[in-house]
Design an enzyme around this catalytic site. Sequence first.
Site, PDB file in Angstrom:
ATOM      1  N   TYR A 151      66.648 -45.253  24.865  1.00 14.60           N
ATOM      2  CA  TYR A 151      67.733 -44.273  24.725  1.00 14.60           C
ATOM      3  C   TYR A 151      69.085 -44.969  24.847  1.00 14.60           C
ATOM      4  O   TYR A 151      69.999 -44.746  24.037  1.00 14.60           O
ATOM      5  CB  TYR A 151      67.596 -43.196  25.811  1.00 14.60           C
ATOM      6  CG  TYR A 151      68.834 -42.362  26.004  1.00 14.60           C
ATOM      7  CD1 TYR A 151      69.058 -41.226  25.235  1.00 14.60           C
ATOM      8  CD2 TYR A 151      69.793 -42.718  26.954  1.00 14.60           C
ATOM      9  CE1 TYR A 151      70.203 -40.463  25.403  1.00 14.60           C
ATOM     10  CE2 TYR A 151      70.948 -41.969  27.123  1.00 14.60           C
ATOM     11  CZ  TYR A 151      71.143 -40.851  26.352  1.00 14.60           C
ATOM     12  OH  TYR A 151      72.285 -40.102  26.516  1.00 14.60           O
ATOM     13  N   ASP A 155      72.363 -46.096  21.680  1.00 16.34           N
ATOM     14  CA  ASP A 155      73.776 -45.720  21.670  1.00 16.34           C
ATOM     15  C   ASP A 155      74.662 -46.771  21.015  1.00 16.34           C
ATOM     16  O   ASP A 155      75.690 -46.438  20.421  1.00 16.34           O
ATOM     17  CB  ASP A 155      74.264 -45.449  23.101  1.00 16.34           C
ATOM     18  CG  ASP A 155      73.802 -44.095  23.620  1.00 16.34           C
ATOM     19  OD1 ASP A 155      73.308 -43.295  22.810  1.00 16.34           O
ATOM     20  OD2 ASP A 155      73.939 -43.840  24.827  1.00 16.34           O
TER      21      ASP A 155
END
Length: 375
Positions: A151, A155
Site C-alpha cells: 500500500y 503511493d
Amino acid sequence: MNYQMITTDDALASLCEAVRAFPAIALDTEFVRTRTYYPQLGLIQLFDGEHLALIDPLGITDWSPLKAILRDPSITKFLHAGSEDLEVFLNVFGELPQPLIDTQILAAFCGRPMSWGFASMVEEYSGVTLDKSESRTDWLARPLTERQCEYAAADVWYLLPITAKLMVETEASGWLPAALDECRLMQMRRQEVVAPEDAWRDITNAWQLRTRQLACLQLLADWRLRKARERDLAVNFVVREEHLWSVARYMPGSLGELDSLGLSGSEIRFHGKTLLALVEKAQTLPEDALPQPMLNLMDMPGYRKAFKAIKSLITDVSETHKISAELLASRRQINQLLNWHWKLKPQNNLPELISGWRGELMAEALHNLLQEYPQ
C-alpha cells in the site's frame, strides 16, 4: 512492485547515492497522530523511476544522506496533497524538500477538484483502482505486513509517472507559473509557527470575552501551547479548548469551581493548581497591561456586504481567466483579507488574495473594492 526496505544507515546512504542520478523523485510519508502534538513518522516512501524504497525511520540514526537529497536543487520532489507530509519533514529534519511540486495543486490548475484524492488521480491517469484499506493502519507497529508495505509503495510507484503528464498538462494550460507559486505558498503556510503568546487569538469565541478575561485567556493559552509542545501532547489533551475558555470567562478561585465548570478529573488533578495560579496572575494585572477587546469579523457592520462583493468580483475574475473560483479564493482567504483590511488581527504577510499569482489577477480590483468598506 519490487520495493527495497531501508532499515540501516548504510542502506540509506547507498540509496541516496543512487538517487542522485535522477532529476525527480516521488515522496510520501506514513505517520500517526492520535494524542501527540507532533506527527509520529512511521515510514518514508521514495521512488526515482528505478529505485522504489520504503525507509523505516525506527532503524535510522544518520539522516544526513537523505537530508542532502531533500535540499538538492537538481532533484525535483513531487508529493500529492503534501501539506501534512511537509509538517513531518519539518519535525524530523528541520527543513522542507526543495524544490517541491504538489500534484494535487497541479491538478487543480488543470480543472480537477481542489481536494482531488490520490486514488482518483491514479484511476484517471493509470486506469488502476488502488486498495486504500490500509490508510488508517498503525504505521508505528512492527513488523509491517506485506499488505501495508505494498500500500505504501503504491503511493510513490504510481505518482512519479503521473507527474510528467500533469506538468505537461499544466504548462499547456498556461497556469504552470501560478501552480508553482501555489506550491511555494503551501510551504510558507506550513512553516508558520504560532507563538505561544499569540495562541489565545485562535481560541473559538475569544471575542466574547472582556479585557481582563482576555488577559487570562492569553496566559492560559500561552501555557497550554508550551506544555503541549514540551510533552508532545495534542493541545486538547492538555486542557480542552472549551474548558480553557470557561476558565478565562469565569476566572475561578478554587478546584471546586474548576469542577463546577466541567473540567475533567485529570485536567484538575494534573493542571488545576497551575490554572488557578494563572487566573490569579490575570486578576492582578494593571489595566494598562490588558489586551484590547477583540472584534469579531462577522459582526463588523459591513462584513456581509463586503464578503458578497468580493465573492462577486472573484466570480468575474474566474470567468474571465477560465479558472475555478474555488481555487481562486476560499472563505478563509476572503476572511483573511477583511481581517487585514479592518486591522482586526495582526498579520506578518500580505493577504493571499492580493499577493502572488492571485494578486497579479485581482489585487488592484480588490484594493479598489475595499475602499468602499472602511472600518
